[in-house]
Enzyme design. Sequence first.
Site: not given
Length: 237
Positions: A158, A145
């Site tokens: 995350y 990501s």
Amino acid sequence: MSTQRLKDRIALITGASRGIGRAVALAFAREGAHVVLLARTVKNLEPVDDAIKKLGGTATLIGMNLVHGQKIDALGPTLFERFGRLDILVGNAAILERLSPLTHIPSDLWERVFAVNVTANWRLIRTLDPLLRRSKTGRVIFVTSGVAHTARAYWAPYSASKAALEALAKTYANETADTAIRVNLVDPGATATAMRAEAYPGEDPTTLQTAEDVAEIFITLASAEEKESGKIFTPAS
């Protein structure tokens, strides 16, 4: 009918019950691969299996919670007994958990995110490496990501886990540089998935690309012709 680009390949996909994992599973099956689908429960995978059968494809379903490391460790021997090799690994499964300031993150949340997003992928590499080496064209694809690089506020577990995953994947790419294995990452960008909706509840999903839009780059990276390793790709690259 065009030639199937992944014909007779064996591909394991984690997080295959929905979102990008589901889309990649269907795309691989359409291209002729036998797909080994992994998610927390077999029940969640059954609709994907039904869709694959409608395409004329085949699948093996595995219910496994990736926080249970010993079960991951047993996966390699199990697949060896069944298939004798593994041609493609797609490490897609990940969790976001809640967005929170660093100082408010409980330790169990932090550890759970890293268990699924990082440690499980290390265990997958460790148990599946012998099978990937038995393939003439072993391909490993992880999903990362953009927040791995932006260090966005409130996204620490995350974003840190995705940064660690990138280091893990690139290290494995370097360690397999003299083999037939190729290891890459995909940064799909803003995609209409359940995780995206969790992070941006007010966002209109119709303004985003779909998981099906993203699947093509995975086919390219899984192909025997792919020569790059240790790189990050986006659907537009």
